[in-house]
Design an enzyme around this catalytic site. Structure first.
Site, mmCIF file in Angstrom:
data_model
loop_
_atom_site.group_PDB
_atom_site.id
_atom_site.type_symbol
_atom_site.label_atom_id
_atom_site.label_comp_id
_atom_site.label_asym_id
_atom_site.label_seq_id
_atom_site.Cartn_x
_atom_site.Cartn_y
_atom_site.Cartn_z
ATOM 1 N N PHE A 80 48.408 34.061 42.365
ATOM 2 C CA PHE A 80 48.900 34.665 41.122
ATOM 3 C C PHE A 80 49.872 35.811 41.403
ATOM 4 O O PHE A 80 51.057 35.768 41.007
ATOM 5 C CB PHE A 80 47.686 35.148 40.325
ATOM 6 C CG PHE A 80 47.994 35.929 39.075
ATOM 7 C CD1 PHE A 80 49.083 35.621 38.271
ATOM 8 C CD2 PHE A 80 47.160 36.976 38.694
ATOM 9 C CE1 PHE A 80 49.349 36.340 37.108
ATOM 10 C CE2 PHE A 80 47.407 37.691 37.527
ATOM 11 C CZ PHE A 80 48.510 37.380 36.743
ATOM 12 N N ASP A 121 43.322 32.375 63.954
ATOM 13 C CA ASP A 121 43.117 32.927 65.283
ATOM 14 C C ASP A 121 44.152 34.035 65.499
ATOM 15 O O ASP A 121 45.355 33.816 65.288
ATOM 16 C CB ASP A 121 43.290 31.848 66.342
ATOM 17 C CG ASP A 121 43.239 32.403 67.740
ATOM 18 O OD1 ASP A 121 42.137 32.701 68.219
ATOM 19 O OD2 ASP A 121 44.325 32.579 68.342
ATOM 20 N N ASN A 169 38.805 38.467 52.277
ATOM 21 C CA ASN A 169 39.144 39.837 51.896
ATOM 22 C C ASN A 169 38.908 40.868 52.994
ATOM 23 O O ASN A 169 39.536 41.931 52.972
ATOM 24 C CB ASN A 169 38.336 40.248 50.661
ATOM 25 C CG ASN A 169 38.669 39.408 49.448
ATOM 26 O OD1 ASN A 169 39.750 38.837 49.338
ATOM 27 N ND2 ASN A 169 37.727 39.306 48.523
ATOM 28 N N TYR A 213 32.502 41.509 46.073
ATOM 29 C CA TYR A 213 33.958 41.434 45.982
ATOM 30 C C TYR A 213 34.584 42.791 46.291
ATOM 31 O O TYR A 213 35.463 42.909 47.153
ATOM 32 C CB TYR A 213 34.391 40.959 44.589
ATOM 33 C CG TYR A 213 35.878 41.138 44.367
ATOM 34 C CD1 TYR A 213 36.800 40.363 45.065
ATOM 35 C CD2 TYR A 213 36.373 42.103 43.481
ATOM 36 C CE1 TYR A 213 38.169 40.536 44.894
ATOM 37 C CE2 TYR A 213 37.729 42.280 43.297
ATOM 38 C CZ TYR A 213 38.623 41.501 44.001
ATOM 39 O OH TYR A 213 39.972 41.686 43.837
ATOM 40 N N LYS A 231 36.846 43.826 49.588
ATOM 41 C CA LYS A 231 38.206 44.356 49.457
ATOM 42 C C LYS A 231 38.312 45.733 50.120
ATOM 43 O O LYS A 231 39.333 46.054 50.743
ATOM 44 C CB LYS A 231 38.602 44.439 47.991
ATOM 45 C CG LYS A 231 38.839 43.087 47.322
ATOM 46 C CD LYS A 231 40.017 42.326 47.933
ATOM 47 C CE LYS A 231 41.345 42.954 47.618
ATOM 48 N NZ LYS A 231 42.488 42.140 48.136
#
Length: 314
Positions: free
Chosen positions: A11, A57, A91, A141, A145
């Site tokens: 997005f 990797d 994340n 979440y 982050k």
């Protein structure tokens, strides 16, 4: 200027790559977990092979970075949902791997990384949250982050984290509340109601095109930049305003409650974080950035972007 955009199929990544292609003299290459769409930029092919930071990797990623030789890397890759393994891999591990590879292959490149307001957790009273506020994420979440942000800010690279609040606008995914509401309102008949949880929580909504502009300014800003900058609208508004704005964009003039029933299962995070607003003073001072798109414009464009080939009567 050679710019590499990772997560370019998402997005915010799509809006960001589009904005960066408009920079004078920019040669933009893009990569994501899926093959990227969009025109090439510059004399060489703009798309790199698919890059999944969650499983990459470091050595192979370093080789790709040497080939791309970027002056700037923009990391828009992220996961907003999924299992604990997915969230932590994308994340948290992803930014750490990217920083390790950059340190080896392109240590002088600038890194612009997209973080999240979920890293802050609950606000102190109803006050705008600044970059110096303690990070107290409530869920996995936000914690994942934050781990990604710490990997970036502790890397020693020329890096900045743009901590994005709640993006809303054209292209919003179904995983987000605005995207889901727009899709469900499209599917609902003229007499049907869409069910949601309680929409009274206040959030700071920002247009993805304004986020993309902040990225462009961070890409081209003189060095150095602060470690973290908030990117939001600077206004807290009820999430219910999203539903009302989409209905108004659809041409519905009746009470919102006629089309949206708030008696469904709500988000635990909304209950735990009832109010959040960004202090965007630092972004304005450092980048000369201010949000340009109004909340109404963001929702109108989101609604228009979800229109089917044949538009039903609201």
């Amino acid at each position: 200027m050679r710019i590499l955009v990772l997560g370019a199929t998402g997005f915010l990544g799509r809006h960001t790559a589009s904005r960066l292609r408009a920079l004078p003299g920019a040669h933009v290459r893009v990569a994501g977990r899926a093959p990227a769409a969009g025109p090439p930029s510059g004399p060489a092919r703009a798309e790199l092979p698919p890059v999944d930071l969650a499983a990459a990797d470091p050595g192979r990623l370093a080789a790709l970075l040497r080939e791309a030789a970027p002056d700037v890397v923009v990391n828009c890759a992220g996961a907003v949902g999924g299992s604990a393994v997915t969230l932590t891999a994308v994340n948290a591990r992803g930014p750490a791997v990217l920083c390790e590879a950059l340190s080896t292959a392109a240590p002088d490149a600038r890194l612009v990384h997209l973080g999240s307001a979920a890293e802050y957790g609950p606000a102190e009273a109803r006050l705008p949250v600044g970059e110096g506020a303690p990070a107290r994420p409530l869920g996995l979440y936000g914690a994942s982050k934050l781990a990604g942000t710490l990997a970036v800010t502790g890397s020693g690279l020329d890096a900045v984290v743009l901590r994005v609040f709640n993006p809303v606008g054209p292209g919003a995914p179904a995983a987000s509340l605005p995207g889901r509401l727009a899709a469900e309102l499209r599917r609902a008949g003229p007499d049907d109601r869409v069910r949601t949880g309680d929409l009274s929580a206040h959030r700071d909504f920002v247009d993805p095109r304004d986020v993309a502009e902040a990225v462009a300014l961070a890409v081209t800003a003189p060095r150095p930049l602060p470690a973290v900058l908030n990117i939001g609208s600077g206004t807290a508004r009820p999430v219910r305003d999203v539903a009302e704005g989409l209905l108004r964009a659809a041409g519905f003039t009746g009470p919102v409650g006629d089309r949206v029933a708030e008696d469904g299962d709500g988000s635990p995070r909304s209950a735990a974080v009832p109010w959040q607003q960004a202090d965007i003073t630092a972004a304005g001072r450092t980048l000369d950035w201010v949000p340009r798109h109004s909340f109404t414009e963001s929702l109108t464009d989101l609604w228009a972007a979800t229109a089917p080939a044949t538009e039903p009567v609201p």
